[in-house]
Every structure is written in C-alpha cells, then in structure tokens.
Design a protein around this motif. Structure first.
Motif, PDB file in Angstrom:
ATOM      1  N   ALA A 134       0.961  -1.379   0.129  1.00  0.00           N
ATOM      2  CA  ALA A 134      -0.079  -0.053  -0.034  1.00  0.00           C
ATOM      3  C   ALA A 134       0.741   1.247  -0.010  1.00  0.00           C
ATOM      4  O   ALA A 134       0.606   2.291  -0.326  1.00  0.00           O
ATOM      5  CB  ALA A 134      -0.934   0.022   1.030  1.00  0.00           C
ATOM      6  N   HIS A 135       2.041   1.222   0.648  1.00  0.00           N
ATOM      7  CA  HIS A 135       2.738   2.290   0.674  1.00  0.00           C
ATOM      8  C   HIS A 135       4.282   1.970   0.774  1.00  0.00           C
ATOM      9  O   HIS A 135       4.670   1.115   1.070  1.00  0.00           O
ATOM     10  CB  HIS A 135       2.813   3.110   2.018  1.00  0.00           C
ATOM     11  N   HIS A 136       5.158   2.787  -0.164  1.00  0.00           N
ATOM     12  CA  HIS A 136       6.454   2.401  -0.223  1.00  0.00           C
ATOM     13  C   HIS A 136       7.345   2.833   0.452  1.00  0.00           C
ATOM     14  O   HIS A 136       8.677   2.627   0.467  1.00  0.00           O
ATOM     15  CB  HIS A 136       6.906   3.055  -1.903  1.00  0.00           C
ATOM     16  N   ARG A 137       6.968   3.365   1.723  1.00  0.00           N
ATOM     17  CA  ARG A 137       7.869   3.946   2.788  1.00  0.00           C
ATOM     18  C   ARG A 137       7.454   3.138   4.132  1.00  0.00           C
ATOM     19  O   ARG A 137       8.129   3.527   4.994  1.00  0.00           O
ATOM     20  CB  ARG A 137       8.090   5.424   2.826  1.00  0.00           C
ATOM     21  N   LYS A 138       6.281   2.745   4.210  1.00  0.00           N
ATOM     22  CA  LYS A 138       5.777   2.043   5.586  1.00  0.00           C
ATOM     23  C   LYS A 138       5.378   0.777   5.410  1.00  0.00           C
ATOM     24  O   LYS A 138       4.463   0.379   5.014  1.00  0.00           O
ATOM     25  CB  LYS A 138       4.471   2.982   5.858  1.00  0.00           C
ATOM     26  N   PHE A 139       6.575  -0.094   5.707  1.00  0.00           N
ATOM     27  CA  PHE A 139       6.356  -1.514   5.292  1.00  0.00           C
ATOM     28  C   PHE A 139       6.896  -2.320   6.533  1.00  0.00           C
ATOM     29  O   PHE A 139       7.117  -3.616   6.307  1.00  0.00           O
ATOM     30  CB  PHE A 139       7.192  -1.900   3.894  1.00  0.00           C
ATOM     31  N   ASP A 140       7.203  -1.665   7.760  1.00  0.00           N
ATOM     32  CA  ASP A 140       7.843  -2.472   8.907  1.00  0.00           C
ATOM     33  C   ASP A 140       6.814  -3.627   9.179  1.00  0.00           C
ATOM     34  O   ASP A 140       7.366  -4.651   9.540  1.00  0.00           O
ATOM     35  CB  ASP A 140       7.824  -1.554  10.017  1.00  0.00           C
ATOM     36  N   HIS A 141       5.382  -3.444   9.099  1.00  0.00           N
ATOM     37  CA  HIS A 141       4.585  -4.552   9.439  1.00  0.00           C
ATOM     38  C   HIS A 141       4.536  -5.596   8.564  1.00  0.00           C
ATOM     39  O   HIS A 141       4.134  -6.780   9.025  1.00  0.00           O
ATOM     40  CB  HIS A 141       3.265  -3.984   9.313  1.00  0.00           C
ATOM     41  N   ILE A 142       5.014  -5.326   7.144  1.00  0.00           N
ATOM     42  CA  ILE A 142       5.238  -6.701   6.243  1.00  0.00           C
ATOM     43  C   ILE A 142       6.295  -7.347   6.572  1.00  0.00           C
ATOM     44  O   ILE A 142       6.433  -8.508   6.507  1.00  0.00           O
ATOM     45  CB  ILE A 142       5.320  -5.955   4.689  1.00  0.00           C
ATOM     46  N   VAL A 143       7.381  -6.539   6.839  1.00  0.00           N
ATOM     47  CA  VAL A 143       8.640  -7.136   7.343  1.00  0.00           C
ATOM     48  C   VAL A 143       8.660  -8.042   8.539  1.00  0.00           C
ATOM     49  O   VAL A 143       9.038  -9.190   8.737  1.00  0.00           O
ATOM     50  CB  VAL A 143       9.845  -5.929   7.456  1.00  0.00           C
ATOM     51  N   ALA A 144       7.716  -7.514   9.406  1.00  0.00           N
ATOM     52  CA  ALA A 144       7.554  -8.222  10.778  1.00  0.00           C
ATOM     53  C   ALA A 144       7.009  -9.713  10.331  1.00  0.00           C
ATOM     54  O   ALA A 144       7.148 -10.565  11.082  1.00  0.00           O
ATOM     55  CB  ALA A 144       6.473  -7.752  11.555  1.00  0.00           C
ATOM     56  N   VAL A 145       5.892  -9.732   9.498  1.00  0.00           N
ATOM     57  CA  VAL A 145       5.281 -10.830   9.157  1.00  0.00           C
ATOM     58  C   VAL A 145       6.201 -11.922   8.720  1.00  0.00           C
ATOM     59  O   VAL A 145       6.329 -13.198   8.823  1.00  0.00           O
ATOM     60  CB  VAL A 145       4.290 -10.890   7.921  1.00  0.00           C
ATOM     61  N   ALA A 146       7.043 -11.504   7.720  1.00  0.00           N
ATOM     62  CA  ALA A 146       8.411 -12.566   7.308  1.00  0.00           C
ATOM     63  C   ALA A 146       9.077 -12.980   8.524  1.00  0.00           C
ATOM     64  O   ALA A 146       9.583 -13.898   8.568  1.00  0.00           O
ATOM     65  CB  ALA A 146       9.234 -11.759   6.159  1.00  0.00           C
ATOM     66  N   GLU A 147       9.583 -11.986   9.331  1.00  0.00           N
ATOM     67  CA  GLU A 147      10.417 -12.239  10.445  1.00  0.00           C
ATOM     68  C   GLU A 147       9.565 -13.188  11.318  1.00  0.00           C
ATOM     69  O   GLU A 147      10.235 -13.944  12.096  1.00  0.00           O
ATOM     70  CB  GLU A 147      10.783 -11.075  11.459  1.00  0.00           C
ATOM     71  N   ALA A 148       8.306 -13.412  11.512  1.00  0.00           N
ATOM     72  CA  ALA A 148       7.544 -14.200  12.393  1.00  0.00           C
ATOM     73  C   ALA A 148       7.499 -15.357  11.751  1.00  0.00           C
ATOM     74  O   ALA A 148       7.109 -16.491  12.234  1.00  0.00           O
ATOM     75  CB  ALA A 148       6.349 -13.536  12.407  1.00  0.00           C
TER      76      ALA A 148
END
Length: 341
Positions: A134-148
């Motif tokens: 949805a946004h090219h600069r706000k993606f920490d929540h996507i990274v968190a899914v992968a890290e989980a």
C-alpha cells in the motif's frame, strides 16, 4: 424430526471410499493426492469412486497433520485496477496448477487495511503471502510478518525492505518514456503522478534521470500530484496542467487511466494530440490499445511478474530448511509507441 424435513446424509469419509474400492485408507489417500507411487489405473478407479460417493477431502484435518494449508494469501492495493486484476487472475491460475488455493484481500492503498489483511492471513495460517504494498515507505509491518516465519514476496519494489521481490522496474519504464519524448524535441513535460499517495517516486526519478542525461534543466519537468490514479482524476487535473503560462507540449501520466482522462479533456478543449500535446501513459491496459486514439504507454508485464512470483514463493516453501536469501528481480518494461506521441 418435523414432517417434510429430509434428514441430511452423513458425509462420506475416507474409509467409505476405501471400503467401496477394496483398497486401504492409505492407498486411497495417496490416490486423492495424485501420488505417482500408484499405477494410473488405480488412481483413476479410486478417483471415480470418490466422485460417485461425493467425497470431499478434509483439508483442515490434513493441514493440521502436515502443518501446511496449501494456501497463499494475496494483498492487492486496488481491485478496480485492471492491471492488478489481471495479475490476480494469473496468480490464482498458477497456484491452482501447483495444487494451492488463494486467499485474497484489497487494501485500497490503506496501510491500516493492509495490516488487517496480513493479520487475517496469519490467523488462517496461510503458507505464504504475495503483496502489492500500500505504501513504499511504510512497510515495517510486512517485514514483521516475514520475520515471524511466514514467507512474503513483494510484487513492487520496496527499497530497504530486505524481502523477496519480483517487480517491474518503474524507474526504467519512465526513463524510456522521457527519452522518447525528449527525442521528439519536447522541452516542457508535465507529469500526472499518482504515486504521491503511496510514497512511490520511481517514475518521477526515471523521468528526471533522462532529463539530467540530456543536459536539460530540472524545470523541464513539471510534476502534478494527481491525487489518484483514475481517468476522472486525469480529466480533473488538466486545467491545472494547462494553467502554466509556459504550457507543456508533452504529458506523462503514471497510469493509463490518468492518461485517458487527460486525452478526453484535450479532445473537449480543442487541444490536438499529438500536435499540440503528446500524451503517454503507463501499464499498457487494454483501453490504451483500443482507445479512439491509441495511447503510447509502458507495458506492465502482469502475467510474467505473476508467474515468476508464484514460482519464487513456492520454491521458498519447498526449501524452508535451506533458509534461502532474499532476492530482488526487476523486470525491464517495454515502451509501446502509439498515436498519442
């Protein structure tokens, strides 16, 4: 039981198919999974019996046993975008061929909606997730899914995310459009950019790179925040574009829809295209080719990206123990020159 009501038949179980065919439950299970360990004639016999008995495998039980749901989540930004609709269709077809199902969600370019979709996918224990962010600069929540522990593959480039990515090189695509227009002699180029809302500046950067390389001043490009990506927004923005005393002779829109709206406005206001105003879009949607005046555009290879993306995430799932490093694959798009330039 009330009069007139029919008592539902009990669901057919695996053991019922085994009893009807004379094979063990294990053999029946192998046949239903398409195992090559069984002769084709045995598989066909069991599959016919299962169909006649109206047997449906219990995927939930199988998922619990195998710790895999054989389901992939897909998050789109805009279901009304024809390019993303095509991508979703191809992704579903590729997953089906591989024996996977697909769960779908649309964020409507809202980070909060995207977060809710990812949480929902995690709660259903999907095996992996494909994301148009949805946004090219706000993606920490996507990274968190992968890290989980849930494999994530991006279908648009997020610099610095460190996630698997298969995407169109938008900077290269916009660069090609700009080089084409500059080569035609245009020295005042307007841009209708729908990327502001998603923090995506790749297309702007591509155009500016071409202008710098041509040795032209930065004000060769006049950028307008389109505040959307639709044809309606393209139409509405044109008075602002043409209000500049030093009027542009070319316009680049970040989507074909924006360009189509601009083209309509020019037609209604006596601006000849491409004589007084050259117009180029981006995506190569069907309407760009079959418009009354076919539109110059950049081809967004949705089919190719979708096929590669599905193959990549399934490869990661099949090699979980290998801990494969994240890779970014950017596909260079093709410039399609048509009547509007």
């Amino acid at each position: 039981m009330e009069k007139g009501l029919v008592k539902p038949k009990p669901k057919t179980k695996l053991k019922d198919v085994a009893k009807a065919t004379g094979f063990s439950e294990n053999t029946v299970s192998l046949a239903l999974r398409g195992s090559p360990r069984l002769p084709e004639s045995t598989r066909d016999l069991i599959l016919r019996a299962a169909e006649e008995l109206n047997y449906f495998p219990n995927h939930i039980a199988r998922s619990l046993a195998n710790n895999a749901t054989r389901t992939i989540g897909l998050v789109l930004t805009d279901i009304m975008n024809p390019t993303l609709t095509l991508a979703a269709r191809t992704i579903e077809r590729e997953l089906t061929k591989a024996g996977y199902g697909m769960m779908f969600a649309a964020s409507d370019t809202s980070v909060e909606s995207e977060k809710r979709a990812l949480l929902r996918f995690q709660s259903y224990q999907v095996d992996g997730i494909l994301v148009y962010p949805a946004h090219h600069r706000k993606f920490d929540h996507i990274v968190a899914v992968a890290e989980a522990g849930t494999p994530v593959l991006l279908l648009a480039e997020l610099r610095g995310s460190g996630l698997d990515t298969v995407a169109i090189d938008d900077m290269a695509g916009a660069y090609k459009v700009a080089c084409h227009l500059l080569g035609l002699g245009h020295r005042r180029i307007a841009m209708l950019d729908g990327g502001f809302m998603s923090g995506n500046d790749d297309k702007r950067r591509g155009i500016r790179q071409a202008i710098r390389q041509a040795g032209l001043p930065a004000n060769t490009l006049i950028v307008h925040n389109a505040k959307g990506t639709s044809a309606t927004q393209g139409y509405r923005m044109m008075p602002a574009v043409m209000a500049d005393p030093n009027k542009p002779t070319a316009l680049v829109a970040s989507t074909d829809a924006l360009a189509t709206g601009a083209l309509r406005w020019c037609g209604e206001n006596g601006i000849s295209v491409p004589g007084q105003m050259a117009i180029a879009g981006y995506d190569n949607t069907e309407v760009s080719e079959f418009s009354v005046l076919p539109l110059t555009t950049v081809n967004y290879a949705a089919d190719e990206i979708s096929r590669i993306g599905v193959a990549r995430i399934l490869h990661r799932l099949e090699n979980k123990e290998a801990r494969l490093p994240a890779e970014t694959q950017l596909i260079e798009p093709e410039l399609i020159v048509r009547a509007t330039t």
